[in-house]
Structures are given as structure tokens and as C-alpha cells.
Enzyme design. Structure first.
Site, PDB file in Angstrom:
ATOM      1  N   GLY A 235     -15.698  27.430 -28.232  1.00  0.00           N
ATOM      2  CA  GLY A 235     -15.281  27.958 -26.928  1.00  0.00           C
ATOM      3  C   GLY A 235     -16.328  27.799 -25.843  1.00  0.00           C
TER       4      GLY A 235
ATOM      5  N   ASP B  56     -15.265  18.191 -24.957  1.00  0.00           N
ATOM      6  CA  ASP B  56     -14.760  19.446 -25.517  1.00  0.00           C
ATOM      7  C   ASP B  56     -13.512  19.851 -24.758  1.00  0.00           C
ATOM      8  OD1 ASP B  56     -18.092  20.327 -26.082  1.00  0.00           O
ATOM      9  OD2 ASP B  56     -16.575  20.241 -27.646  1.00  0.00           O
TER      10      ASP B  56
ATOM     11  N   ASP C  13     -21.408  20.707 -34.936  1.00  0.00           N
ATOM     12  CA  ASP C  13     -21.314  20.972 -33.500  1.00  0.00           C
ATOM     13  C   ASP C  13     -21.589  22.442 -33.241  1.00  0.00           C
ATOM     14  OD1 ASP C  13     -18.573  20.537 -31.077  1.00  0.00           O
ATOM     15  OD2 ASP C  13     -20.559  21.437 -30.908  1.00  0.00           O
TER      16      ASP C  13
END
Ligand code: DX5
Length: 227
Positions: free
Chosen positions: A144, A37, A179
């Protein structure tokens, strides 16, 4: 035609002080590939892995790497992440002024281009780039951070994207990835809706029976959902 189920870890919850050991443990646990990520602190309020970090981990396992580019400047970064060992780069449609060009650039650099959609972004945003990608990522959280709750209202969108892929004529070539919040209680809904690549971070690392059990349990639950 749906593609084979893949269970893919997010490295986000791993111990960053020993990433080489962590990716080796993920490979030993039976994951199909590993997702990094990548966050720039601008597109999302978090800052994570540079290409050198990924490059240092690359030598510790053999499974493919993909980078989930939660960044505003994927065109600037693409070559460095491909050179670091990421075979697929997933860019966000929302971050790319010229998405078609960005995806084409990634393919020209020798990477596999892929595109992600945030929860509020309609599936129609990708209908004109399906010839350029080998994967579409439907986010089931707002990007995030790991450990967020699965947004189940994304399931109709997953099904809509699956239909788009099948009707594009490349349904048996393009992966459909989800995801965010994927775990034992949510993976069946995502798989039944049409996702075949399932990203899990927290669910893998919080399994009291360990990574291998977590991977095999999630894989079994996904297969049961599409049987
Ligand atoms: C969000 C991240 C997370 C992570 C997985 O930006 O992309 O979705 O990969 O997080 P979990 O599996 O912990 O929800």
C-alpha cells in the site's frame, strides 16, 4: 539454480510531475527493469497509476516495465496494462478468486504472468500455479505504501519459495522477487534467503550519492550475500 540478481526500482517515490524524465534517469542509473505499483484504493488504501500514465512514460526509456497489481480486479485491467507497455503483470493471490484462470488469461493476452504473496499468505498458496508464472513476489511489507520497515520474518518464507521453485523443475526459469523495505541494511538477508529480483523505492531515492550509486551499491551488496 538461482537466477541473476536484478535491481528494480519502484516508481512510487519518484516525482510524478515528470515521470518521463524519472524513468529515463532510472534507466541511466542501471536498473534492470522498472516496477509500477498499481493500486486501486480497495485492495490497498492507496490509489496510483492508470494505464495511460504508464503508456506516457513508456516512450521515455527502453527497459522493461512490470506492473505490481495491488488491485481486486486484475482480470478487468490486464489488457490495458499490457497494451500500455507492461510486459509482466504481478497479481496478488489474495485478490484472485480464480488465480489459475487469472494467470492463464494474462499469458493468453501476451503478458508474462506473475503472482505476489502478502506477508500473512503461506507459500502453499502458489504451489499449483508455478507452471503459469515467470516470477513469484514475496512481499516484505504489507502492501500500500513505500517507506515501510522490512519484515525480516519473511526470510524463511523466501527460502521456502526458493525451494518450491527449484523442486518444481522450473527453478532456473522463475524469478523470486521481494518488495518492501529493501535497502543497504536489508538486501543481503533477502538475497541470501533466495531472492534474485529486489525491488527498492525509498532506498534508491534517499541515497545522497544519487540513483546510480544506490543501484550499484545494492547490486554489490546482493552479490556479496550470495557469493
Ligand atoms: C508497497 C510497495 C512498496 C514499494 C517499495 O505496496 O510495493 O513496497 O514498492 O517501497 P520501499 O522500497 O520504499 O519500501
Amino acid at each position: 539454480m538461482a537466477r541473476p540478481i536484478q535491481i528494480v526500482p519502484s516508481v512510487l517515490p519518484a516525482d510524478f510531475s515528470k515521470l518521463g524524465e524519472e524513468v529515463a534517469a532510472l534507466e541511466a542509473a542501471g536498473v534492470d527493469l522498472i516496477q509500477w505499483d498499481v493500486m486501486d484504493g480497495q485492495f490497498v488504501p492507496n490509489l496510483t497509476f492508470g494505464p495511460d500514465v504508464i503508456k506516457s512514460a513508456r516512450q521515455h526509456c527502453t527497459v522493461p516495465f512490470e506492473a505490481h497489481m495491488m488491485v481486486y480486479t486484475p482480470d478487468v485491467m490486464a489488457k490495458d496494462y499490457i497494451d500500455a507497455g507492461c510486459s509482466r503483470l504481478i497479481v496478488h493471490a489474495e485478490a484472485c478468486t480464480h488465480l489459475h484462470r487469472t494467470l492463464g488469461n494474462i499469458n493468453e493476452l501476451g503478458g508474462n504472468a506473475a503472482v505476489a504473496l502478502n506477508p500473512a499468505t503461506p507459500a502453499s498458496a502458489i504451489e499449483h500455479v508455478l507452471d503459469l508464472v515467470d516470477l513469484v513476489l514475496v512481499m516484505t511489507v504489507n502492501p500500500g505504501f513505500g517507506g515501510q520497515a522490512y519484515i525480516s520474518t519473511m526470510e524463511p518464507k523466501i527460502a521456502e519459495v526458493r525451494k518450491m521453485l527449484d523442486e518444481s523443475g522450473r527453478g532456473d526459469e522463475i524469478e523470486l522477487e521481494v518488495d518492501g523495505g529493501i535497502g543497504p541494511n536489508t538486501i543481503a538477508g533477502a538475497a541470501a534467503a533466495g531472492a534474485n529480483v529486489l525491488i527498492a523505492g525509498s532506498a534508491l531515492y534517499r541515497d545522497p550519492e544519487g540513483l546510480e550509486h544506490a543501484v550499484s551499491d545494492l547490486r554489490a551488496r546482493a552479490h556479496a550475500a550470495i557469493a
